[in-house]
Scaffold this motif. Structure first.
Motif, PDB file in Angstrom:
ATOM      1  N   ARG A 124       0.821  -1.214   0.000  1.00 38.72           N
ATOM      2  CA  ARG A 124       0.000   0.000   0.000  1.00 38.72           C
ATOM      3  C   ARG A 124       0.855   1.265   0.000  1.00 38.72           C
ATOM      4  NH1 ARG A 124      -3.241  -3.339   3.408  1.00 38.72           N
ATOM      5  NH2 ARG A 124      -2.258  -2.508   5.301  1.00 38.72           N
ATOM      6  N   LEU A 125       2.102   1.131   0.438  1.00 34.44           N
ATOM      7  CA  LEU A 125       2.998   2.280   0.495  1.00 34.44           C
ATOM      8  C   LEU A 125       3.945   2.348  -0.704  1.00 34.44           C
ATOM      9  CD1 LEU A 125       4.016   2.122   4.273  1.00 34.44           C
ATOM     10  CD2 LEU A 125       2.400   3.713   3.213  1.00 34.44           C
ATOM     11  N   ARG A 126       3.748   1.481  -1.709  1.00 29.48           N
ATOM     12  CA  ARG A 126       4.706   1.392  -2.801  1.00 29.48           C
ATOM     13  C   ARG A 126       4.875   2.718  -3.535  1.00 29.48           C
ATOM     14  NH1 ARG A 126       4.748  -2.532  -6.369  1.00 29.48           N
ATOM     15  NH2 ARG A 126       5.483  -1.207  -8.059  1.00 29.48           N
ATOM     16  N   HIS A 127       3.797   3.516  -3.604  1.00 29.01           N
ATOM     17  CA  HIS A 127       3.896   4.796  -4.317  1.00 29.01           C
ATOM     18  C   HIS A 127       4.888   5.744  -3.645  1.00 29.01           C
ATOM     19  CE1 HIS A 127       1.020   5.694  -1.085  1.00 29.01           C
ATOM     20  NE2 HIS A 127       1.387   6.956  -1.217  1.00 29.01           N
ATOM     21  N   ALA A 128       5.182   5.494  -2.359  1.00 29.23           N
ATOM     22  CA  ALA A 128       6.068   6.397  -1.624  1.00 29.23           C
ATOM     23  C   ALA A 128       7.544   6.040  -1.803  1.00 29.23           C
ATOM     24  CB  ALA A 128       5.714   6.367  -0.137  1.00 29.23           C
ATOM     25  N   TYR A 129       7.846   4.807  -2.250  1.00 25.39           N
ATOM     26  CA  TYR A 129       9.256   4.428  -2.305  1.00 25.39           C
ATOM     27  C   TYR A 129       9.721   3.894  -3.651  1.00 25.39           C
ATOM     28  CZ  TYR A 129       7.544  -0.354  -1.416  1.00 25.39           C
ATOM     29  OH  TYR A 129       6.882  -1.538  -1.487  1.00 25.39           O
ATOM     30  N   VAL A 130       8.807   3.494  -4.541  1.00 22.42           N
ATOM     31  CA  VAL A 130       9.285   2.984  -5.831  1.00 22.42           C
ATOM     32  C   VAL A 130       9.678   4.136  -6.747  1.00 22.42           C
ATOM     33  CG1 VAL A 130       7.909   0.878  -5.714  1.00 22.42           C
ATOM     34  CG2 VAL A 130       6.937   2.911  -6.805  1.00 22.42           C
ATOM     35  N   ALA A 131      10.631   3.870  -7.617  1.00 19.22           N
ATOM     36  CA  ALA A 131      11.094   4.892  -8.555  1.00 19.22           C
ATOM     37  C   ALA A 131      10.039   5.145  -9.623  1.00 19.22           C
ATOM     38  CB  ALA A 131      12.401   4.447  -9.195  1.00 19.22           C
ATOM     39  N   ARG A 132       9.967   6.381 -10.080  1.00 24.29           N
ATOM     40  CA  ARG A 132       9.037   6.768 -11.142  1.00 24.29           C
ATOM     41  C   ARG A 132       9.779   6.816 -12.481  1.00 24.29           C
ATOM     42  NH1 ARG A 132       6.188   5.810  -7.474  1.00 24.29           N
ATOM     43  NH2 ARG A 132       4.446   7.019  -6.639  1.00 24.29           N
ATOM     44  N   PRO A 133       9.097   6.495 -13.578  1.00 19.86           N
ATOM     45  CA  PRO A 133       9.764   6.550 -14.884  1.00 19.86           C
ATOM     46  C   PRO A 133      10.246   7.961 -15.200  1.00 19.86           C
ATOM     47  CG  PRO A 133       7.653   5.384 -15.025  1.00 19.86           C
ATOM     48  CD  PRO A 133       7.700   6.026 -13.671  1.00 19.86           C
ATOM     49  N   PRO A 134      11.446   8.108 -15.753  1.00 22.51           N
ATOM     50  CA  PRO A 134      11.934   9.436 -16.127  1.00 22.51           C
ATOM     51  C   PRO A 134      11.035  10.070 -17.193  1.00 22.51           C
ATOM     52  CG  PRO A 134      13.699   7.805 -16.184  1.00 22.51           C
ATOM     53  CD  PRO A 134      12.420   7.051 -16.025  1.00 22.51           C
ATOM     54  N   VAL A 135      10.862  11.364 -17.117  1.00 23.55           N
ATOM     55  CA  VAL A 135      10.053  12.073 -18.114  1.00 23.55           C
ATOM     56  C   VAL A 135      10.610  11.847 -19.510  1.00 23.55           C
ATOM     57  CG1 VAL A 135       9.282  14.348 -18.883  1.00 23.55           C
ATOM     58  CG2 VAL A 135       9.321  13.802 -16.439  1.00 23.55           C
ATOM     59  N   ALA A 136      11.918  11.751 -19.626  1.00 19.31           N
ATOM     60  CA  ALA A 136      12.555  11.570 -20.935  1.00 19.31           C
ATOM     61  C   ALA A 136      12.201  10.239 -21.585  1.00 19.31           C
ATOM     62  CB  ALA A 136      14.070  11.681 -20.802  1.00 19.31           C
ATOM     63  N   HIS A 137      11.673   9.280 -20.804  1.00 17.87           N
ATOM     64  CA  HIS A 137      11.300   7.977 -21.355  1.00 17.87           C
ATOM     65  C   HIS A 137       9.841   7.932 -21.800  1.00 17.87           C
ATOM     66  CE1 HIS A 137      14.750   5.477 -19.354  1.00 17.87           C
ATOM     67  NE2 HIS A 137      15.183   6.421 -20.174  1.00 17.87           N
ATOM     68  N   GLN A 305      -0.099  -8.832 -31.799  1.00 19.40           N
ATOM     69  CA  GLN A 305       0.502  -9.779 -30.859  1.00 19.40           C
ATOM     70  C   GLN A 305       1.097  -8.969 -29.726  1.00 19.40           C
ATOM     71  OE1 GLN A 305       2.408 -13.380 -32.225  1.00 19.40           O
ATOM     72  NE2 GLN A 305       4.136 -13.083 -30.835  1.00 19.40           N
ATOM     73  N   ALA A 306       0.666  -9.263 -28.497  1.00 19.11           N
ATOM     74  CA  ALA A 306       1.029  -8.433 -27.355  1.00 19.11           C
ATOM     75  C   ALA A 306       1.423  -9.285 -26.162  1.00 19.11           C
ATOM     76  CB  ALA A 306      -0.137  -7.528 -26.972  1.00 19.11           C
ATOM     77  N   ILE A 307       2.497  -8.878 -25.490  1.00 14.21           N
ATOM     78  CA  ILE A 307       2.852  -9.435 -24.189  1.00 14.21           C
ATOM     79  C   ILE A 307       1.966  -8.755 -23.154  1.00 14.21           C
ATOM     80  CG2 ILE A 307       4.679  -9.750 -22.484  1.00 14.21           C
ATOM     81  CD1 ILE A 307       6.692  -9.417 -24.781  1.00 14.21           C
ATOM     82  N   THR A 308       1.391  -9.532 -22.245  1.00 11.11           N
ATOM     83  CA  THR A 308       0.445  -8.969 -21.285  1.00 11.11           C
ATOM     84  C   THR A 308       0.797  -9.359 -19.855  1.00 11.11           C
ATOM     85  OG1 THR A 308      -1.066 -10.871 -21.380  1.00 11.11           O
ATOM     86  CG2 THR A 308      -1.395  -9.113 -23.022  1.00 11.11           C
ATOM     87  N   MET A 309       0.222  -8.607 -18.931  1.00 12.28           N
ATOM     88  CA  MET A 309       0.308  -8.946 -17.513  1.00 12.28           C
ATOM     89  C   MET A 309      -1.103  -8.891 -16.929  1.00 12.28           C
ATOM     90  SD  MET A 309       1.652  -5.562 -15.466  1.00 12.28           S
ATOM     91  CE  MET A 309       3.342  -5.805 -15.940  1.00 12.28           C
ATOM     92  N   PRO A 310      -1.316  -9.440 -15.743  1.00 11.63           N
ATOM     93  CA  PRO A 310      -2.648  -9.368 -15.125  1.00 11.63           C
ATOM     94  C   PRO A 310      -3.071  -7.915 -14.908  1.00 11.63           C
ATOM     95  CG  PRO A 310      -1.278 -10.990 -14.011  1.00 11.63           C
ATOM     96  CD  PRO A 310      -0.376 -10.243 -14.944  1.00 11.63           C
ATOM     97  N   HIS A 311      -4.366  -7.670 -15.018  1.00 12.45           N
ATOM     98  CA  HIS A 311      -4.856  -6.295 -14.974  1.00 12.45           C
ATOM     99  C   HIS A 311      -4.558  -5.620 -13.639  1.00 12.45           C
ATOM    100  CE1 HIS A 311      -7.236  -2.969 -16.460  1.00 12.45           C
ATOM    101  NE2 HIS A 311      -7.946  -2.962 -15.354  1.00 12.45           N
ATOM    102  N   ASP A 312      -4.699  -6.350 -12.538  1.00 16.22           N
ATOM    103  CA  ASP A 312      -4.446  -5.718 -11.238  1.00 16.22           C
ATOM    104  C   ASP A 312      -2.980  -5.334 -11.076  1.00 16.22           C
ATOM    105  OD1 ASP A 312      -3.725  -8.433 -11.122  1.00 16.22           O
ATOM    106  OD2 ASP A 312      -4.038  -8.539  -8.958  1.00 16.22           O
ATOM    107  N   ARG A 313      -2.066  -6.180 -11.581  1.00 16.03           N
ATOM    108  CA  ARG A 313      -0.649  -5.848 -11.501  1.00 16.03           C
ATOM    109  C   ARG A 313      -0.303  -4.697 -12.443  1.00 16.03           C
ATOM    110  NH1 ARG A 313       0.731  -6.326  -7.156  1.00 16.03           N
ATOM    111  NH2 ARG A 313       2.898  -6.039  -7.835  1.00 16.03           N
ATOM    112  N   MET A 314      -0.966  -4.647 -13.578  1.00 16.69           N
ATOM    113  CA  MET A 314      -0.744  -3.537 -14.500  1.00 16.69           C
ATOM    114  C   MET A 314      -1.111  -2.212 -13.837  1.00 16.69           C
ATOM    115  SD  MET A 314      -2.742  -2.469 -17.935  1.00 16.69           S
ATOM    116  CE  MET A 314      -3.774  -1.427 -16.872  1.00 16.69           C
ATOM    117  N   LEU A 315      -2.259  -2.188 -13.169  1.00 14.39           N
ATOM    118  CA  LEU A 315      -2.684  -0.960 -12.494  1.00 14.39           C
ATOM    119  C   LEU A 315      -1.722  -0.588 -11.374  1.00 14.39           C
ATOM    120  CD1 LEU A 315      -6.547  -1.573 -12.274  1.00 14.39           C
ATOM    121  CD2 LEU A 315      -5.334  -0.083 -13.882  1.00 14.39           C
ATOM    122  N   ALA A 316      -1.220  -1.591 -10.671  1.00 14.69           N
ATOM    123  CA  ALA A 316      -0.343  -1.324  -9.524  1.00 14.69           C
ATOM    124  C   ALA A 316       1.027  -0.829  -9.952  1.00 14.69           C
ATOM    125  CB  ALA A 316      -0.196  -2.587  -8.676  1.00 14.69           C
TER     126      ALA A 316
END
Length: 421
Positions: A124-137, A305-316
């Protein structure tokens, strides 16, 4: 087919993959010590949940059939993971701080239990410590070319070292198991033929391919009598794909252009795009599908043709910068099938006709790529890439293979059709 040895093109300036400043050192000090202590406790609990043995140092480890994580330099390992999470975990592999006698088995076990490895309160606290994608990407028109080039323009010879003769860098489609009764080339050809069949590509078809690869699909479509425009943002891929089309005698029916998909014009009877949506970025999925819809004639078909992940993990994870983003695919992000369905329904007149899922086929494809890459390591290093690069790519291929073997990742061929006028 003409020999790849006579067709590959090495870039004028091979990038120096050892120039990764983040690997030069690791965090130290009180904060790093506290984070490392927390990670030690979390790893013990996670290893028990995943059925993994963790061994520090060079001591013998138990031969009980369970996957093994061997930590050679504990101080570095726990400091990197404590500071940077999964990015630090990957970086610790790159520097040799940890290893495993069977890294795919280890990563597969972890992937099967991924949602439960971290306690719920920390998730639940992942938004506070995980890195965010660089704007340049972010995959704006001005950024996408550099994101694509960072991976696909490394060297055609690098990719030729581990791909099959079709130079297909996407999941093969095998017949029913056992997979080992078919060559990778046969399975890649089967995948391409199915895509072209689903898109109804034949004599006189005006076909748009979004994401060229090294040209095999465009060549096979032209051999069916289609007129093909294939667009890519990789100069190296364009060069080799044009060479291959010429060698196959179809360059009069195939145009391969350096062009962003958003800038394509015209009308097409069919659109195909093989594992390119992963490089689009979730912010641009509506643009991607709306562009396909706009370019298709009424009644035309698209096969994605697409590589996919589960929807809940995608949102997280959609705002998370990952090890794969940092070292392999800048700007990349995997969709879920649900997300694609929602975008298609809201932004296009396309209707889904069929969905083929074949994730275990990708695990087998990646296994063969990884084993061939390891066997060809001397050849790769002769191209100018160093040992750190080789460890990085071995981990990338193993990490990806484990995701599909565990069922955490999947691959789908979606057949879409535009409404008739």
């Amino acid at each position: 087919m003409t020999s790849l040895d006579t067709m590959t093109a090495t870039p004028t300036d091979v990038p120096d993959p050892s120039h990764w400043p983040d690997l030069a050192d690791y965090p130290r000090g009180l904060r790093a010590d506290v984070q490392a202590a927390v990670v030690r406790r979390l790893l013990d609990a996670a290893a028990k949940r995943a059925g993994v043995n963790v061994v520090e140092g060079l001591d013998a480890y138990p031969l009980d059939g369970r996957p093994v994580l061997v930590i050679y330099r504990p101080e570095e390992f726990f400091a990197r993971v404590g500071s940077d999470g999964l990015i630090g975990f990957g970086e610790a592999w790159q520097t040799g701080a940890w290893s495993s006698p069977d890294v795919v088995a280890l990563l597969t076990a972890l992937a099967r239990h991924l949602p439960e490895l971290v306690p719920p309160f920390l998730q639940r606290l992942r938004h506070a410590y995980v890195a965010r994608p660089p704007v340049a990407h972010r995959n704006e028109v001005g950024n996408t070319r550099s994101n694509i080039s960072a991976h696909y323009d490394l060297s055609n010879d690098l990719f030729a070292s581990f791909l099959d003769p079709t130079m297909s860098y996407s999941s093969a489609l095998f017949t029913t198991a056992p997979f080992d009764q078919q060559t990778l080339e046969q399975a890649q050809s089967r995948k391409i033929d199915r895509i072209l069949n689903q898109a109804r590509v034949g004599e006189g078809t005006r076909l748009l391919e979004i994401g060229t690869g090294w040209g095999e699909l465009a060549i096979r479509a032209a051999q069916r009598g289609a007129e093909v425009l294939s667009v890519t943002l990789s100069a190296e891929q364009q060069h080799l794909a044009r060479t291959m089309a010429h060698a196959a005698g179809v360059d009069d029916a195939v145009r391969i252009e350096l062009c962003d998909y958003r800038e394509v014009e015209g009308s097409y009877d069919a659109v195909v795009s093989v594992e390119m949506i992963e490089a689009v970025g979730h912010q641009y999925w509506p643009t991607y599908f709306a562009t396909i819809d706009k370019l298709l004639v009424p009644g035309g078909r698209a096969v994605i043709q697409a590589i996919t992940m589960p929807h809940d993990r995608m949102l997280a994870t959609q705002s998370t910068w990952t090890w794969i983003n940092k070292y392999i695919f800048p700007g990349g992000f995997l969709p879920s099938v649900q997300a694609m369905d929602e975008v298609v329904a809201e932004h296009t007149s396309l209707q889904r006709l069929e969905d083929l899922a074949f994730g275990l086929h990708y695990a087998e494809t990646l296994r063969r790529w990884r084993e061939r890459f390891i066997a060809k390591q001397e050849r790769v290093m002769a191209l100018g890439f160093d040992e750190t690069f080789c460890r990085t790519w071995e981990f990338y291929l193993a990490y990806s293979e484990a995701g599909f073997a565990a069922g955490y990742l999947d691959v789908h061929q979606l057949t879409l059709q535009k409404e008739d006028a």
